[in-house]
Design an enzyme around this catalytic site. Structure first.
Site, PDB file in Angstrom:
ATOM      1  N   ASN A   1     -12.322 -17.831  -2.129  1.00 39.61           N
ATOM      2  CA  ASN A   1     -11.510 -18.008  -3.340  1.00 39.61           C
ATOM      3  C   ASN A   1     -10.882 -19.397  -3.414  1.00 39.61           C
ATOM      4  O   ASN A   1     -10.598 -20.010  -2.394  1.00 39.61           O
ATOM      5  CB  ASN A   1     -10.395 -16.960  -3.356  1.00 39.61           C
TER       6      ASN A   1
ATOM      7  N   ASP B   1      -9.375 -13.476  -7.055  1.00 36.50           N
ATOM      8  CA  ASP B   1      -9.676 -13.557  -5.623  1.00 36.50           C
ATOM      9  C   ASP B   1     -11.061 -12.999  -5.313  1.00 36.50           C
ATOM     10  O   ASP B   1     -11.258 -12.286  -4.332  1.00 36.50           O
ATOM     11  CB  ASP B   1      -8.607 -12.823  -4.793  1.00 36.50           C
TER      12      ASP B   1
ATOM     13  N   GLU C   1      -6.200 -18.078   1.987  1.00 37.35           N
ATOM     14  CA  GLU C   1      -4.850 -17.604   1.677  1.00 37.35           C
ATOM     15  C   GLU C   1      -3.793 -18.584   2.192  1.00 37.35           C
ATOM     16  O   GLU C   1      -2.592 -18.323   2.091  1.00 37.35           O
ATOM     17  CB  GLU C   1      -4.626 -16.220   2.302  1.00 37.35           C
TER      18      GLU C   1
END
Lengths: 592, 156
Positions: free
Chosen positions: A278, A320, A195
């Site tokens: 991801n 994701d 992230e």
């Protein structure tokens, strides 16, 4: 840190009992168990299966809590304790305290505790609460990661710090909540930060000194991936620079593919397996291409890190769907022939079976409701994507995608019982609406660009604990739960499966039917993983952490209890979880 | 303490698009002070662990609705929402929409939190954002009406 030449000694020590210093290294197979729990998933194969059989479907009703301990830490207690040489080792979330309990004495008093000086800035760099997924015992040492990017080796007897190595950099968004895997002379660790636009890697450290011996990236040029000529194969893709050529320009440098889950090892093939997270950012239109090897399984040689095979579960990931979940190594029959298989329950809702020697995909079936793809084409190895479920800025809000980005399951590891031949899988039952935005990279800040509300899946329950027969591609039974099942599973030879719930129940169920035989309210939601061991009294025990957190610190709304200045409205899809639980880490031991 | 408003006034000419600024000569003067500003004895408990009070900083956009709206855009453009969530409702970072403030809720105190960062993971933006961008962020955060769900009592 076991060395091949020590095998004979280890086997001898095991057959004689388990007092030897290095005896803890081999894990167990069906019918054999040294009574210890020395590594996160019990064995290198990541089965989370205990061959202890004192606890059975006949006596589980008489289970009771026999001991508990407050860790004094409120973060999400993912991971699991270890039990080695009559000592229980507990690692807390940040600030990553280690407790060593003496199981030979009444009340299990502390032998030692280790209080590292962890940089508090890591709290803001960890995407999803300040979790730690546990320690690894090998050769008289405890190895684990601090949240702020350090790997530590402690003397298991005294708690003395032997070495501490900086492996990751907070300033570029890297943290290290995962549990190391120790094989031969290598401590293998990976970074988090999918992230934050990190570039995912695993590193092999010298177990003796902590020196970084090799670094294998998951995305980028072959040389950085440790792809060595002649040693690498992808079962269906051929050629060189398979990762580099699947990204636009230099997007791979911020491409994600972190390693925050679990690692497995096959000593015979001498291969380490792990999944990657991801690709970054979430907006797929900023990174057209397959984005290899994000959302993939990787097989590496532990000595030099060289990449042997890889397979990508979700090419050009639009949802994701990290693939960091555990790789379970068992030998299963496929089309009438027993193969050396690797089984993986992916966030994307499919369970995959591979030949773990070659990387050949043998089977793929949905284990939860899936609508982003109709299935997986075994011929091409690619998912048959429903194009109406593709996301990206130009597509606006894409509604009703199942499963959510929390996955059919997430970090919560499954267990495999060689007795029932079933996998016990904690699952989520939610769908999502997906809106993306263009996002700019600013080092050390989130690189996401998405708004993704959740809703309950079919049936209205948000989770279930299921038993799955991978050889038939079929769910055998399920226990529906009102909330996502975020704890790991434990299977035992006594025919039991154990798990915990987000609303704070710890449960024992009949492994063949799913009938709940015992439950106890453990004080906070369970996001950790149960283990089983033999006490010094020769009796079988089960241990688990309570302590809600992880993604559910972020998502569930008002379960926070440590900050009077942080009051949040409850999440729309689970409005009343705070009625059943608040934060708080407790270690529990259950027995007869 | 009194040097800060001067420093900030000097910088108001900077545009938001000019993101990287470096601390100038006045900061050297600040560093040469022999002691930090005093803490009032009747507030020494509440001030524990807090940096020097920032109450003398003045928000040049006080009551400016456009500045608050611009701040909302900056909140997303600089990935603040990545930690604090959309609407600043709280995710891995605390809620900034509940009317409660860990490090003080005056405009000046919020400015300090953004400029210097805070020790549990809030980055320091003083070297990245010009003062007027920070003030717009402050204006945005102060413009958020606390949701009724964040009241002290919850009943089921």
């Amino acid at each position: 840190m076991f060395r091949p030449q020590r095998w004979a000694v280890l086997v001898a020590a095991l057959s004689a009992g388990w007092n030897g210093r290095g005896a803890a290294q081999t894990g167990s197979g069906p019918g054999r168990d040294d009574g210890q729990w020395t590594m996160p998933a019990k064995d290198f194969a990541s089965t989370r299966y205990s061959a202890l059989a004192q606890l059975t479907t006949g006596n589980a009703q008489r289970l009771r809590p026999v001991w508990s301990f407050s860790t004094g830490v409120l973060g999400g207690h993912e991971g699991q304790p270890l039990v080695v040489n009559h000592t229980m080792y507990v690692v807390t979330p940040y600030p990553n305290v280690v407790y060593a309990f003496d199981l030979t004495k009444e009340g299990y008093p502390l032998k030692w505790k280790y209080r590292p000086n962890v940089n508090s800035a890591a709290i803001g760099i960890a995407c999803c609460d300040v979790v730690n997924r546990g320690a690894f015992y090998a050769d008289g040492r405890i190895y684990y990661n601090l949240l702020d990017g350090h790997t530590v080796a402690l003397d298991a007897a005294s708690g003395r710090e032997i070495w501490k190595t900086k492996v990751a950099d907070l300033n570029i968004g890297e943290t290290t909540p995962m549990a190391p895997l120790v094989v031969k002379d290598r401590v293998i660790v990976g970074n988090s930060g999918g992230e934050f636009g990190v570039r995912g890697w695993v590193k092999g450290l010298d177990a003796e000194t902590g020196k970084i011996i090799w670094t294998g990236y998951n995305v980028g040029p072959d040389a950085d991936l440790l792809v060595k000529p002649g040693s690498f194969r992808s079962f269906r893709a051929s050629g060189t620079q398979l990762s580099l050529n699947s990204w636009p320009k230099e997007a791979w440098k911020l491409g994600g593919a972190p390693v925050w889950g679990w690692l497995s090892y096959d000593p015979k093939l001498d291969l380490v397996y792990y999944g990657t997270g991801n690709p970054a950012p979430y907006n797929a239109e900023q990174r057209p291409g397959d984005n290899r090897w994000a959302t993939s399984v990787m097989a590496r040689d532990p000595d030099d890190g060289s990449l042997r095979w890889a397979y990508q579960f979700t090419p050009a990931d639009n949802w994701d769907y990290d693939a960091t979940q555990e790789m379970i190594l068992t030998d299963l029959p496929v089309k009438g022939k027993v193969r050396q298989t690797l089984v993986h329950f992916d966030k994307n809702g499919f369970v995959y079976t591979f030949d773990r020697g070659t990387g050949e995909l043998l089977a793929a079936d949905a284990y939860v409701p899936v609508n982003w793809a109709r299935g997986v084409d075994l011929r091409t190895g690619r998912p048959e994507v429903d194009s109406t479920k593709l996301t990206g800025v130009s597509r606006g809000t894409v509604k009703d995608i199942c499963p959510t980005l929390e996955g059919g399951k997430n970090q919560q590891p499954a267990a495999f019982s060689p007795v029932t031949r079933l996998f016990y899988v904690p699952t989520n039952n939610m769908c999502m609406d997906y809106t993306t935005a263009n996002v700019s990279y600013i080092a050390g800040t989130p690189y996401i660009g998405a708004a993704i509300p959740y809703k309950p899946g079919a049936g209205g329950h948000l989770g279930a604990f299921i038993a799955f027969d991978v050889t038939k591609g079929k769910k055998i039974w399920e226990v529906k739960e009102p909330y996502p099942v975020w704890s790991g599973a434990l299977a035992t030879r006594g025919g039991l499966a154990f798990y915990g719930t987000l609303d704070g129940w710890f449960k024992a169920v009949d492994g063949r039917t799913g009938a709940v035989l015992y439950k106890f309210k453990v004080g906070s939601g369970v996001v950790g993983n149960p283990i089983s061991f033999l006490g010094p009294d020769g009796k079988q025990y089960v241990a688990v952490y309570a302590g809600i957190g992880g993604d559910w610190l972020l998502l569930s709304g008002d379960v926070r209890s440590d900050d009077p200045t942080d009051v949040r409205p409850p999440a729309s899809f689970m409005p009343d979880i705070a009625r059943h639980t608040s934060q708080g880490g407790i270690v529990w031991i259950f027995g007869l | 303490m009194d040097l800060w408003p001067v420093t900030i006034m000097r910088r108001t000419a900077l545009l938001i698009s000019c993101l990287v600024i470096h601390l100038g000569a006045s900061d050297a003067a600040q560093a040469q002070r022999s002691a930090p500003p005093p803490v009032r004895s009747d507030q020494h408990v509440e001030a524990g662990g807090q940096p020097p009070p920032a109450g003398t900083l003045r928000n040049p956009f006080q009551g400016d609705q456009q500045a608050a709206e611009d701040g909302g855009k900056l909140f997303s453009a600089f990935n603040c929402d990545g930690c604090h969530a959309g609407g600043a409702a709280g995710a891995v970072g605390p809620s900034l929409a509940d009317g409660r403030w860990r490090y003080g809720g005056t405009d000046g105190e919020i400015y300090h939190s953004i400029f210097y960062g805070r020790p549990r993971g809030m980055p320091a933006w003083g070297g990245t954002l010009p003062p007027e961008a920070i003030w717009r962020l402050v204006s945005y955060l102060k413009s958020i009406e606390p949701a009724k769900d964040t009241s002290a009592t919850v009943t089921w």
